[in-house]
Motif scaffolding. Structure first.
Motif, PDB file in Angstrom:
ATOM      1  N   ASP A   1       0.868  -1.171   0.000  1.00 22.57           N
ATOM      2  CA  ASP A   1       0.000   0.000   0.000  1.00 22.57           C
ATOM      3  C   ASP A   1       0.903   1.219   0.000  1.00 22.57           C
ATOM      4  O   ASP A   1       1.621   1.472   0.982  1.00 22.57           O
ATOM      5  CB  ASP A   1      -0.923   0.016   1.227  1.00 22.57           C
ATOM      6  N   ILE A   2       0.893   1.967  -1.099  1.00 22.45           N
ATOM      7  CA  ILE A   2       1.771   3.120  -1.264  1.00 22.45           C
ATOM      8  C   ILE A   2       0.996   4.378  -0.909  1.00 22.45           C
ATOM      9  O   ILE A   2      -0.015   4.708  -1.535  1.00 22.45           O
ATOM     10  CB  ILE A   2       2.287   3.225  -2.715  1.00 22.45           C
ATOM     11  N   HIS A   3       1.462   5.089   0.107  1.00 22.77           N
ATOM     12  CA  HIS A   3       0.797   6.299   0.587  1.00 22.77           C
ATOM     13  C   HIS A   3       1.664   7.521   0.284  1.00 22.77           C
ATOM     14  O   HIS A   3       2.881   7.474   0.412  1.00 22.77           O
ATOM     15  CB  HIS A   3       0.585   6.242   2.110  1.00 22.77           C
ATOM     16  N   TRP A   4       1.022   8.614  -0.087  1.00 22.97           N
ATOM     17  CA  TRP A   4       1.745   9.892  -0.173  1.00 22.97           C
ATOM     18  C   TRP A   4       1.036  10.959   0.662  1.00 22.97           C
ATOM     19  O   TRP A   4       1.258  12.151   0.514  1.00 22.97           O
ATOM     20  CB  TRP A   4       1.905  10.343  -1.623  1.00 22.97           C
ATOM     21  N   GLY A   5       0.198  10.511   1.553  1.00 20.57           N
ATOM     22  CA  GLY A   5      -0.458  11.394   2.514  1.00 20.57           C
ATOM     23  C   GLY A   5      -0.867  10.571   3.710  1.00 20.57           C
ATOM     24  O   GLY A   5      -1.120   9.364   3.601  1.00 20.57           O
ATOM     25  N   LEU A   6      -0.923  11.198   4.890  1.00 21.75           N
ATOM     26  CA  LEU A   6      -1.256  10.456   6.101  1.00 21.75           C
ATOM     27  C   LEU A   6      -2.755  10.231   6.253  1.00 21.75           C
ATOM     28  O   LEU A   6      -3.183   9.338   6.973  1.00 21.75           O
ATOM     29  CB  LEU A   6      -0.716  11.187   7.335  1.00 21.75           C
ATOM     30  N   CYS A   7      -3.561  11.062   5.616  1.00 21.29           N
ATOM     31  CA  CYS A   7      -5.009  10.892   5.729  1.00 21.29           C
ATOM     32  C   CYS A   7      -5.690  11.629   4.576  1.00 21.29           C
ATOM     33  O   CYS A   7      -5.056  12.406   3.863  1.00 21.29           O
ATOM     34  CB  CYS A   7      -5.530  11.405   7.066  1.00 21.29           C
ATOM     35  N   TYR A   8      -6.981  11.368   4.413  1.00 21.16           N
ATOM     36  CA  TYR A   8      -7.752  12.072   3.400  1.00 21.16           C
ATOM     37  C   TYR A   8      -7.744  13.571   3.689  1.00 21.16           C
ATOM     38  O   TYR A   8      -7.836  13.997   4.839  1.00 21.16           O
ATOM     39  CB  TYR A   8      -9.197  11.573   3.377  1.00 21.16           C
ATOM     40  N   ASP A   9      -7.694  14.374   2.634  1.00 20.04           N
ATOM     41  CA  ASP A   9      -7.638  15.819   2.821  1.00 20.04           C
ATOM     42  C   ASP A   9      -8.932  16.406   3.362  1.00 20.04           C
ATOM     43  O   ASP A   9      -8.934  17.529   3.862  1.00 20.04           O
ATOM     44  CB  ASP A   9      -7.273  16.506   1.493  1.00 20.04           C
ATOM     45  N   PHE A  10     -10.059  15.663   3.251  1.00 26.43           N
ATOM     46  CA  PHE A  10     -11.296  16.226   3.803  1.00 26.43           C
ATOM     47  C   PHE A  10     -11.349  16.101   5.329  1.00 26.43           C
ATOM     48  O   PHE A  10     -12.186  16.716   5.981  1.00 26.43           O
ATOM     49  CB  PHE A  10     -12.542  15.597   3.166  1.00 26.43           C
TER      50      PHE A  10
END
Length: 380
Positions: free
Chosen positions: A184-193
């Motif tokens: 699972d490749i993430h480029w953010g820690l959480c959804y922006d909303f």
């Protein structure tokens, strides 16, 4: 708090309390368990390796078919953890050669730091990559034969398609698969909303212990509101380990800045109330009001034991999430940002029943909600 844990949740909590307090389990609880229901609930709570170890250690009686399943699950988890660690070591070396930042988080990182053996369930390798380098990083992973997969239909997605979705703040991760290895490749820690406010590449600047803490608080608390007992156990294990050793005042100020303070208080309340894990005195002297805004809703969710990937559980999940936000967060802003995030179609989501032109925001949002509801309600 008037609601109480049902028999199945009471046994799960007893497993965790016995583990953390290093004491024998109360085996009489097993006589009152609906075992098929108990093991169905693990789809949400994810305690299989812990159950396997603690049931064996305490000689707890339960049906043989589940004993075999738990034993096999425990062996598979140990193999997964070893394979993920080996794969991450190889990928980290290659990324370092290309001067690309990469960080393993959650998964085996939690297992290694929080538990003495493979007592934590996990089936993929979570990697955090800087958004500035995401396309270059995905291409590098493709050179190692990893393919980007659409989670919903299994179709392969191109790097160009992902690049076209980076302007969509809702998209912050993709799945990549090679043989039996799932990244699972993430480029953010959480959804922006979500209302949480982190600096870019925040985790890369921290030592390992702080990386683990902020990942726990962000993911288990901020994103999932401590609704899985597996994740509450992670938080309890961390708090037991660091105790009074941390300099808590600056950490708490960061929580308030990031709008995660209430989720932290909720986590403390839950481990104190349900896991009998003592809050460190140094922390108690600062946090004098350790409480929870909706404990009955959380306990009701635990008792039902169904994941929020289904429609009605998703509504309950969102209700708890909204009630768990810091006082400075706006419910109206959350709902507005949530709707905006779901208006723009993207290539990594499940196919919508109808896709309208991008400027038809409200119609695209309704199409997304209807697609989600129909798929989660009627598809098995």
């Amino acid at each position: 708090m008037s609601l109480q844990p049902n028999n199945e949740v009471r046994l799960m909590l007893e497993v965790l309390k016995a583990y953390f307090q290093k004491r024998p389990m109360d085996k009489t609880l097993a006589a009152h368990i609906d075992w098929p229901k108990f093991f169905e609930m693990q789809d949400l709570h994810g305690l299989q390796p812990m159950l396997n170890a603690m049931f064996k250690k305490n000689g707890l009686p339960f049906p043989e078919r589940y004993e075999v399943e738990l034993s096999q699950f425990g062996m598979k988890q140990a193999i997964f953890d070893l394979s993920f660690k080996a794969e991450y070591a190889k990928l980290k070396a290659e990324f370092d050669k290309h001067n690309l930042p990469i960080l393993a988080f959650k998964g085996f990182v939690f297992s290694d730091y929080l538990y003495p053996e493979s007592l934590r369930a996990g089936g993929d390798l979570d990697l955090l990559i800087s958004k500035k380098h995401i396309i270059e990083s995905l291409r590098l992973l493709e050179s190692f034969d990893y393919k980007i997969h659409n989670y919903f239909n299994g179709q392969i997605i191109t790097v160009e398609e992902v690049q076209g979705q980076l302007k969509n703040n809702f998209v912050h991760e993709v799945s990549m698969i090679k043989n039996q290895l799932h990244l699972d490749i993430h480029w953010g820690l959480c959804y922006d909303f979500l209302p949480y406010t982190y600096p870019d590449d925040f985790l890369f600047e921290l030592d390992k212990e702080e990386q683990i803490f902020w990942t726990l608080l962000n993911h288990h608390g901020g994103k999932e509101s401590w609704l899985r007992l597996k994740e509450l156990a992670d938080f309890g294990a961390f708090m037991q380990k660091v105790g009074n050793d941390w300099d808590w005042p600056p950490i708490i100020e960061k929580m308030k800045t990031f709008k995660l303070h209430r989720q932290f208080l909720h986590g403390l309340y839950l481990i104190d109330t349900f896991l009998d894990i003592e809050i460190p005195p140094a922390l108690k002297s600062i946090e004098r009001q350790i409480n929870h805004t909706c404990p009955n809703l959380v306990l009701k969710f635990w008792n039902k034991g169904k994941h929020w990937k289904t429609t009605f559980e998703r509504i309950a999940y969102e209700r708890i999430l909204v009630k768990s936000q810091d006082p400075s967060s706006s419910t109206f802003e959350y709902v507005r940002n949530f709707m905006r995030a779901y208006t723009r179609p993207n290539s990594v989501e499940e196919k919508r029943l109808i896709t309208f032109p991008e400027n038809y925001l409200f119609l695209n949002f309704l199409s997304k909600v209807l697609t989600y509801a129909l798929n989660r309600t009627f598809k098995k």
